[in-house]
Design an enzyme around this catalytic site. Structure first.
Site, PDB file in Angstrom:
ATOM      1  N   CYS A  22     -20.545 -50.139  20.208  1.00  0.00           N
ATOM      2  CA  CYS A  22     -20.649 -51.486  20.778  1.00  0.00           C
ATOM      3  C   CYS A  22     -20.095 -51.596  22.189  1.00  0.00           C
ATOM      4  O   CYS A  22     -20.370 -52.562  22.892  1.00  0.00           O
ATOM      5  CB  CYS A  22     -20.009 -52.516  19.874  1.00  0.00           C
ATOM      6  SG  CYS A  22     -18.524 -51.960  19.102  1.00  0.00           S
ATOM      7  N   CYS A  62     -11.820 -55.648  24.524  1.00  0.00           N
ATOM      8  CA  CYS A  62     -12.559 -56.507  25.465  1.00  0.00           C
ATOM      9  C   CYS A  62     -11.721 -57.627  26.071  1.00  0.00           C
ATOM     10  O   CYS A  62     -12.144 -58.233  27.058  1.00  0.00           O
ATOM     11  CB  CYS A  62     -13.742 -57.154  24.777  1.00  0.00           C
ATOM     12  SG  CYS A  62     -14.882 -56.002  24.089  1.00  0.00           S
ATOM     13  N   GLU A 100     -23.326 -51.219  10.573  1.00  0.00           N
ATOM     14  CA  GLU A 100     -22.463 -50.068  10.848  1.00  0.00           C
ATOM     15  C   GLU A 100     -21.761 -49.595   9.568  1.00  0.00           C
ATOM     16  O   GLU A 100     -21.548 -48.400   9.381  1.00  0.00           O
ATOM     17  CB  GLU A 100     -21.441 -50.423  11.932  1.00  0.00           C
ATOM     18  CG  GLU A 100     -20.920 -49.198  12.646  1.00  0.00           C
ATOM     19  CD  GLU A 100     -20.525 -49.485  14.084  1.00  0.00           C
ATOM     20  OE1 GLU A 100     -21.402 -49.898  14.876  1.00  0.00           O
ATOM     21  OE2 GLU A 100     -19.350 -49.311  14.419  1.00  0.00           O
ATOM     22  N   LYS A 106     -21.630 -54.526  30.249  1.00  0.00           N
ATOM     23  CA  LYS A 106     -22.719 -55.152  29.488  1.00  0.00           C
ATOM     24  C   LYS A 106     -23.923 -55.451  30.379  1.00  0.00           C
ATOM     25  O   LYS A 106     -25.047 -55.580  29.908  1.00  0.00           O
ATOM     26  CB  LYS A 106     -22.229 -56.443  28.817  1.00  0.00           C
ATOM     27  CG  LYS A 106     -21.243 -56.219  27.688  1.00  0.00           C
ATOM     28  CD  LYS A 106     -21.945 -55.882  26.387  1.00  0.00           C
ATOM     29  CE  LYS A 106     -20.940 -55.521  25.302  1.00  0.00           C
ATOM     30  NZ  LYS A 106     -21.578 -54.890  24.144  1.00  0.00           N
ATOM     31  N   GLU A 162     -24.273 -47.590   7.735  1.00  0.00           N
ATOM     32  CA  GLU A 162     -24.448 -46.276   8.361  1.00  0.00           C
ATOM     33  C   GLU A 162     -23.275 -45.358   8.030  1.00  0.00           C
ATOM     34  O   GLU A 162     -23.457 -44.169   7.757  1.00  0.00           O
ATOM     35  CB  GLU A 162     -24.578 -46.468   9.886  1.00  0.00           C
ATOM     36  CG  GLU A 162     -25.019 -45.210  10.601  1.00  0.00           C
ATOM     37  CD  GLU A 162     -25.204 -45.439  12.101  1.00  0.00           C
ATOM     38  OE1 GLU A 162     -24.789 -46.488  12.619  1.00  0.00           O
ATOM     39  OE2 GLU A 162     -25.756 -44.534  12.753  1.00  0.00           O
ATOM     40  N   GLU A 172     -33.617 -48.262  25.293  1.00  0.00           N
ATOM     41  CA  GLU A 172     -33.502 -48.000  23.846  1.00  0.00           C
ATOM     42  C   GLU A 172     -33.014 -49.227  23.083  1.00  0.00           C
ATOM     43  O   GLU A 172     -33.097 -49.284  21.859  1.00  0.00           O
ATOM     44  CB  GLU A 172     -32.617 -46.783  23.552  1.00  0.00           C
ATOM     45  CG  GLU A 172     -31.130 -46.979  23.732  1.00  0.00           C
ATOM     46  CD  GLU A 172     -30.665 -46.610  25.135  1.00  0.00           C
ATOM     47  OE1 GLU A 172     -31.500 -46.579  26.059  1.00  0.00           O
ATOM     48  OE2 GLU A 172     -29.453 -46.371  25.302  1.00  0.00           O
ATOM     49  N   GLU A 226     -25.824 -52.381  30.046  1.00  0.00           N
ATOM     50  CA  GLU A 226     -26.325 -52.164  28.676  1.00  0.00           C
ATOM     51  C   GLU A 226     -27.672 -52.849  28.458  1.00  0.00           C
ATOM     52  O   GLU A 226     -28.580 -52.270  27.864  1.00  0.00           O
ATOM     53  CB  GLU A 226     -25.314 -52.701  27.652  1.00  0.00           C
ATOM     54  CG  GLU A 226     -25.731 -52.459  26.210  1.00  0.00           C
ATOM     55  CD  GLU A 226     -24.739 -53.020  25.196  1.00  0.00           C
ATOM     56  OE1 GLU A 226     -24.562 -54.251  25.141  1.00  0.00           O
ATOM     57  OE2 GLU A 226     -24.150 -52.230  24.450  1.00  0.00           O
ATOM     58  N   SER A 267     -23.077 -44.188  16.762  1.00  0.00           N
ATOM     59  CA  SER A 267     -23.859 -44.997  15.820  1.00  0.00           C
ATOM     60  C   SER A 267     -25.203 -45.400  16.432  1.00  0.00           C
ATOM     61  O   SER A 267     -25.298 -45.664  17.633  1.00  0.00           O
ATOM     62  CB  SER A 267     -23.052 -46.249  15.474  1.00  0.00           C
ATOM     63  OG  SER A 267     -23.874 -47.213  14.885  1.00  0.00           O
TER      64      SER A 267
HETATM   65 FE1  HC0 Z   1     -16.864 -57.159  23.336  1.00  0.00          FE
HETATM   66 FE2  HC0 Z   1     -18.605 -56.879  21.540  1.00  0.00          FE
HETATM   67  S1  HC0 Z   1     -16.380 -57.160  21.130  1.00  0.00           S
HETATM   68  S2  HC0 Z   1     -18.105 -55.260  23.067  1.00  0.00           S
HETATM   69  O1  HC0 Z   1     -15.420 -56.236  23.628  1.00  0.00           O
HETATM   70  O2  HC0 Z   1     -18.720 -54.876  19.492  1.00  0.00           O
HETATM   71  O3  HC0 Z   1     -18.044 -57.369  26.014  1.00  0.00           O
HETATM   72  O4  HC0 Z   1     -15.666 -59.887  23.462  1.00  0.00           O
HETATM   73  O5  HC0 Z   1     -19.121 -59.124  23.038  1.00  0.00           O
HETATM   74  O6  HC0 Z   1     -21.589 -56.699  22.065  1.00  0.00           O
HETATM   75  O7  HC0 Z   1     -19.100 -58.922  19.476  1.00  0.00           O
HETATM   76  C1  HC0 Z   1     -17.480 -57.300  25.047  1.00  0.00           C
HETATM   77  C2  HC0 Z   1     -16.037 -58.829  23.507  1.00  0.00           C
HETATM   78  C3  HC0 Z   1     -18.479 -58.197  22.802  1.00  0.00           C
HETATM   79  C4  HC0 Z   1     -20.471 -56.780  21.819  1.00  0.00           C
HETATM   80  C5  HC0 Z   1     -18.983 -58.180  20.254  1.00  0.00           C
HETATM   81  C6  HC0 Z   1     -18.764 -55.618  20.274  1.00  0.00           C
END
Ligand code: HC0
Ligand code: SF4
Length: 562
Positions: free
Chosen positions: A297, A500, A277, A355, A280, A363, A358, A317
């Site tokens: 993310c 998170c 990142e 997640k 980028e 993709e 996700e 991104s």
């Molecule tokens: Fe998160 Fe992550 S920080 S989104 O909040 O970027 O779920 O803990 O794992 O993938 O590393 C959530 C937390 C993750 C991812 C990381 C990011």
């Protein structure tokens, strides 16, 4: 400052916005279903009623504290009132508690025990409504809903989405998406914040526990697991550890006893994300194209941006999230390592319900293969640990497996708002001197505000940054970017407030003390980390010289043209 008398004791108050807060400050945990300090006051459940010296009964959440007030919180009249409310709620509630997913963590159940409601005089004659299992992230069970409206206000006030609404009237009233659609047919982003505030089993996590147990016991399968940053400082809540304590070592020990074959850290994936990142960002700053760069993310944010601001989606991104980068790497490593004949399955332990969606987005797959096979939330893993008869608190901590068990402090702070930005800035400033690290942390990117701004000098250039948490705040920022009112070069967005650490799959309740402890817990991990910069992680360096060479785009970026 004023004072009031609560149960014959003098109590001072200052900034408290209502009588309930003063009562709680005085050490009395008055029950509520519909009150959350960060949501508007609804005043519907009436559990927080108090009685004043004139015999007036009122909801303490909806009343401002006044100097000289005299109130009582537990008179026989109030006890009767609260029990009656509970009994009526239970009367129209599906009471299959023993098999409910919220069994043991349900506020309705807890208060029924606490207030001694031992029988319900009324029959529940309501017809059963089918579960809504249309989402990959959450499950709705309208039969368990007590109409507190917490989910409705959270989705509207924090996420700006308003997916859930009250429908129908009187005894037919329900909470549901507009036009009675299934939740999977709406623009729900799967953040699970409605589940975090739901006091009953009306909104729960979509579980993936059973398939993972089956795979663990399949001798033809190698089950590799990765642990997200925010899981380690929350899972201890379920086992009586102090709030915010880093329980990573104990969690590793538990997962090993449960039969997972290899145990790694998503913080390592976060280090990879920082590398890609930051590259980028520099490329876009040089070309001037598609600025600002939006972080990618948080899957709930990505979906929100695609649905609500499609014209801005090209700013997202191309980097896969840390869990996806790591999943792709683990699968590639398995393809290269032909010695092990077993099929590799990658499981992620995440604080996040989104997640789960996700991992299904093509993709993020590599050569048509899904890189992460299952996501288990912190809550689900806690349940599995308990199922296995393991007491996490009693375990001696164990180390992660190598080689992907080494990560930087920059990877750890991904789990709190501002952490991704701080980690990227560390990489770009490329100094591990204490003064430089502190200078970055004091730019204004730390803190709990919905929108934070910072300007940082990188080389010759001033880089304008926004750090956003909560999708409602994100929506406000996006509108201003769209209209040209605001300009940024880099925008970090996390859908959940504070990042998170308050994800939709985390142990609940998540009150103010818990939130603070979790934030501090992640920064403490960073403070203790010997490696502060992602690019100083030796395994990352050797990967770029080895397995990743020439495959950076294939494994670490998604393949969609926005
Ligand atoms: Fe998160 Fe992550 S920080 S989104 O909040 O970027 O779920 O803990 O794992 O993938 O590393 C959530 C937390 C993750 C991812 C990381 C990011
Ligand atoms: Fe709203 Fe998030 Fe719940 Fe979906 S998961 S209904 S977006 S709060």
């Amino acid at each position: 400052m004023g004072y009031m008398t609560i149960n014959n004791r003098r109590v001072t108050f200052d900034q408290e916005k209502n009588v309930l807060s003063v009562i709680r400050k005085s050490g009395i945990d008055l029950p509520t279903f519909c009150y959350h300090s960060e949501l508007s006051t609804y005043g519907a459940c009436r559990m927080c009623v108090v009685e004043d010296d004139r015999g007036k009964v009122f909801a303490s959440c909806s009343e401002k504290p006044r100097d000289g007030m005299v109130i009582y919180t537990n008179t026989p009249r109030l006890q009767h009132h609260r029990k009656m409310i509970l009994e009526l709620l239970l009367a129209s509630h599906n009471r299959d508690c023993t098999t409910c997913r919220k069994n043991g963590i349900c506020t309705l159940q807890k208060l029924s025990v606490q207030l001694g409601v031992n029988y319900v005089r009324f029959e529940n004659n309501k017809p059963q409504i089918p579960l809504d299992e249309s989402s990959d992230c959450i499950v709705r069970d309208p039969n368990k809903c007590i109409l507190c409206g917490d989910c409705v206000r959270t989705c509207e006030e924090h996420q700006g989405l308003g997916i859930l609404e009250f429908a129908y009237r009187g005894s037919n009233m329900q909470v549901m998406p507009a036009f009675n659609r299934k939740i999977g047919e709406t623009n729900c982003v799967g953040c699970g914040q409605c589940r975090v505030v739901c006091p009953t089993g009306a909104i729960t996590i979509m579980h993936n526990i059973s398939p993972v147990w089956k795979l663990i016991y399949d001798s033809n399968v190698r089950v590799v697991v990765q642990i997200a940053p925010a899981v380690r400082i929350a899972i201890g809540d379920k086992f009586g550890l102090p709030k915010g304590e880093n329980a990573l070592g104990k969690l590793v020990a538990a997962l090993r006893r449960m039969g997972f074959d290899e145990i790694y850290d998503t913080n390592f994936g976060a280090d990879l994300t920082v590398m890609e990142e930051s590259k980028e960002l520099m490329e876009r700053l040089e070309s001037g194209e598609n600025l600002p760069l939006f972080t990618s993310c948080c899957p709930a944010w990505v979906k929100y941006c695609e649905d609500q601001f499609p014209d801005l989606a090209k700013h997202i991104s191309s980097c896969r999230s840390p869990q996806q980068m790591f999943g792709a790497l683990l699968k590639e490593e398995a393809r290269e390592n032909r010695e092990d004949q077993r099929k590799t399955i990658v499981v992620s332990i995440m604080p996040c319900t989104a997640k789960k969606a996700e991992i299904k987005r093509p993709e993020h797959w590599t050569d048509g293969e899904q890189d992460v096979d299952y996501v288990l939330t912190t809550q689900e893993v806690s349940r599995m640990i308990k199922e296995a008869g393991i007491d996490l608190a009693q375990l001696e901590p164990e180390a992660l497996d190598m080689p992907f068990g080494i990560s930087s402090g920059a990877g750890a702070i991904f789990g709190v708002t501002g952490g991704v930005t701080e980690a990227v800035l560390r990489r770009l400033v490329n100094s591990n001197k204490v003064a430089d690290l502190e200078a970055i942390s004091f730019t204004g990117i730390r803190g709990v505000e919905g929108v934070k701004e910072a300007t940082v000098t990188l080389g010759e250039r001033e880089v304008k940054i926004a750090v956003v948490n909560g999708l409602k705040s994100a929506g406000e920022v996006m509108k201003k970017i769209q209209s040209g009112e605001l300009y940024y070069d880099f925008v970090e967005v996390m859908a959940c407030r504070r990042g998170c650490i308050t994800g939709g799959g985390q142990p609940v309740p998540i009150g103010p003390r818990t939130k603070k402890a979790r934030v501090e817990g992640l920064y403490r991990i960073d403070n203790l980390a010997q490696i502060k910069l992602s690019n100083e992680n030796p395994i990352i360096q050797s990967l770029y010289d080895g397995m990743l060479k020439g495959k950076e785009h294939k494994l670490l970026h998604n393949n969609i043209q926005r």
